[in-house]
Design an enzyme around this catalytic site. Structure first.
Site, PDB file in Angstrom:
ATOM      1  N   SER A 205      42.954  42.366  39.372  1.00  0.00           N
ATOM      2  CA  SER A 205      44.139  42.993  38.780  1.00  0.00           C
ATOM      3  C   SER A 205      45.365  42.767  39.666  1.00  0.00           C
ATOM      4  O   SER A 205      45.722  41.628  39.939  1.00  0.00           O
ATOM      5  CB  SER A 205      43.865  44.486  38.547  1.00  0.00           C
ATOM      6  OG  SER A 205      44.865  45.077  37.756  1.00  0.00           O
ATOM      7  N   ASP A 339      41.963  43.263  26.819  1.00  0.00           N
ATOM      8  CA  ASP A 339      42.457  44.050  27.955  1.00  0.00           C
ATOM      9  C   ASP A 339      43.665  44.859  27.500  1.00  0.00           C
ATOM     10  O   ASP A 339      44.705  44.296  27.162  1.00  0.00           O
ATOM     11  CB  ASP A 339      42.847  43.106  29.097  1.00  0.00           C
ATOM     12  CG  ASP A 339      43.237  43.847  30.380  1.00  0.00           C
ATOM     13  OD1 ASP A 339      43.644  45.017  30.299  1.00  0.00           O
ATOM     14  OD2 ASP A 339      43.144  43.224  31.457  1.00  0.00           O
ATOM     15  N   HIS A 370      39.748  45.897  30.800  1.00  0.00           N
ATOM     16  CA  HIS A 370      40.379  45.660  32.100  1.00  0.00           C
ATOM     17  C   HIS A 370      39.370  45.941  33.204  1.00  0.00           C
ATOM     18  O   HIS A 370      39.027  47.099  33.475  1.00  0.00           O
ATOM     19  CB  HIS A 370      41.615  46.550  32.271  1.00  0.00           C
ATOM     20  CG  HIS A 370      42.439  46.195  33.467  1.00  0.00           C
ATOM     21  ND1 HIS A 370      43.281  45.109  33.493  1.00  0.00           N
ATOM     22  CD2 HIS A 370      42.528  46.762  34.709  1.00  0.00           C
ATOM     23  CE1 HIS A 370      43.876  45.027  34.667  1.00  0.00           C
ATOM     24  NE2 HIS A 370      43.424  46.011  35.433  1.00  0.00           N
TER      25      HIS A 370
END
Length: 417
Positions: A205, A339, A370
């Site tokens: 991320s 996501d 995610h």
């Protein structure tokens, strides 16, 4: 009247059936049960290395099958990752290192030694950058580290500055979206302490943005790096800004939740961040309390740590989209189409990059949410996720490719470095 009374039970039965049908329809729609499963959509150029990687890491080209009942919902994948982290989380034992920075800050990372020899016999270290506000004690990091250790990798995990609840800040600064200073310090330490180790760079991320920016900022940062893997990053904070204020896929709600978490982290260090000797003022603290989005926090607090004059400047200079084209080591970029945090429009960045650069492979899954990517038969997911297996599988393939290079080619590459 009698006929009407007799018809009442039948009418109630019809209403019950309609209610059940409605509930089932909502469940099917919300859980995306009719959505197919498929192999990731892979964008790459046809080169000997890429052919070898895809052949040696077959999980990238095989069908990804999430848990049947809930795994096709990006929201549930994301929520379970956030709430549960992982199933049967291991507890790898590491050694915490403290690195003083030039501005008085103290970076920390955890070092985990391998549990056995690597399959190639080489010394290989995973240098890992977690997601926003995360650190080595998060369950998804522990699971990945435990898996990597068993495969013969040493792991170094950065603890984002200010993220660990029991570590005080030593300067009025904490981690930001694209600051690479702490990660660079950790990598420098690893290179010095283990002069013969190869590096596998991994970012999750926000960590994906940091590692890609780090490699692209200066080509010397790519020395001794075999490859880089980035999972679920958004590539451009400026372009993501507008999408984070939209309600589709509940992004505005996720924005609020992440902003609330960031507020808690910042306020836990208010003594170090706010005061007469810092760049922050009482007015900033007041605006922080009322902030409901990451952008408001970035505007009020985060951009000031590095003296950015505006939010736009902060997002422009801290996004890897302006540096990633300078990365020449093999680069695997992984995203999920469902996501809820990364808008589909942002995925043109990695896809275009993979179309233009031979060293880039872009893998887009239909499901995974995610940082979820859970696998499992029906309800209970497996301890290891598809993401864990892909990163280690790709790293194994890269190590094997490096191992089989002729000695003369390796010598030339070292001389270029």
């Amino acid at each position: 009247v009698t006929a009407q009374i007799k018809a009442m039970p039948a009418m109630f039965d019809g209403m019950k059936l309609a209610a059940v049908a409605t509930v089932l329809y909502v469940i099917v729609r919300c859980l995306n049960l009719k959505s197919p499963t498929a192999a990731p959509d892979i964008t790459y150029q046809d080169t000997p290395l890429n052919r070898f990687l895809l052949k040696s890491c077959p999980i990238l080209t095989k069908e990804y099958i999430p848990p049947l009942l809930w795994g096709k919902s990006g929201h549930l994948q994301t929520a379970l990752y956030g709430k549960m982290g992982r199933v049967s989380c291991p507890h790898p034992i590491g050694l915490r290192k403290y690195l003083p920075m030039q501005d008085g800050a103290t970076a920390t990372f955890d070092l985990f030694e391998p549990m056995g020899d690597h399959r190639t016999g080489d010394d290989v270290t995973m240098v890992i950058c977690p997601g926003i506000g995360n650190h080595s004690e998060k369950h998804y990091i522990r699971t990945f580290v435990g898996h990597s250790q068993k495969e013969g990798y040493r792991c170094a995990v950065l603890n984002h500055l200010g993220a660990l609840p029991n570590i005080e800040l030593t300067s009025p600064r904490m981690f930001t979206y694209g600051c690479t200073w702490e990660f660079a310090s950790m990598v420098g330490y690893i290179k010095k302490m283990f002069p013969h180790t190869h590096l596998i760079v991994v970012g999750f991320s926000l960590g994906g943005n940091i590692v890609c920016k780090f490699l692209g900022e200066n080509r010397t940062n790519q020395e001794r790096v075999l490859c880089c893997v980035s999972v679920c990053q958004g590539y451009s904070a400026l372009r993501a800004q507008e999408t984070f204020l939209q309600w589709d896929q509940c992004r505005r709600f996720y924005n609020f939740l992440m902003a609330d978490n960031m507020k808690k982290i910042i306020l836990s260090h208010r003594g170090s961040l706010f005061g007469s000797a810092t760049k922050m003022e009482d007015a900033d603290l007041s605006r922080l309390y009322t902030a409901t989005s990451l952008m408001q926090i970035d505007e009020t607090i985060m951009r000031k740590f590095h003296g950015h004059n505006s939010l736009k400047e902060y997002y422009e200079k801290e996004s890897c989209v302006h540096y990633i084209h300078n990365v020449d080591v093999p680069l695997l970029l992984v995203n999920s189409a469902d996501d809820p945090l990364v808008h589909g429009s942002l995925l043109t960045i990695p896809r275009t990059l993979a179309e233009k650069k031979q060293n880039v492979i872009f893998a887009l899954t239909l499901h995974g949410g995610h940082l979820g990517f859970f696998e499992g038969a029906v309800l209970v997911p497996q301890p290891l996720t598809w993401m864990d297996k892909v990163i280690v599988g790709y790293a194994n393939a890269m190590c094997q490719w490096e191992k089989q290079k002729p000695p003369c080619q390796k010598k030339k590459e070292r001389e270029r470095e």
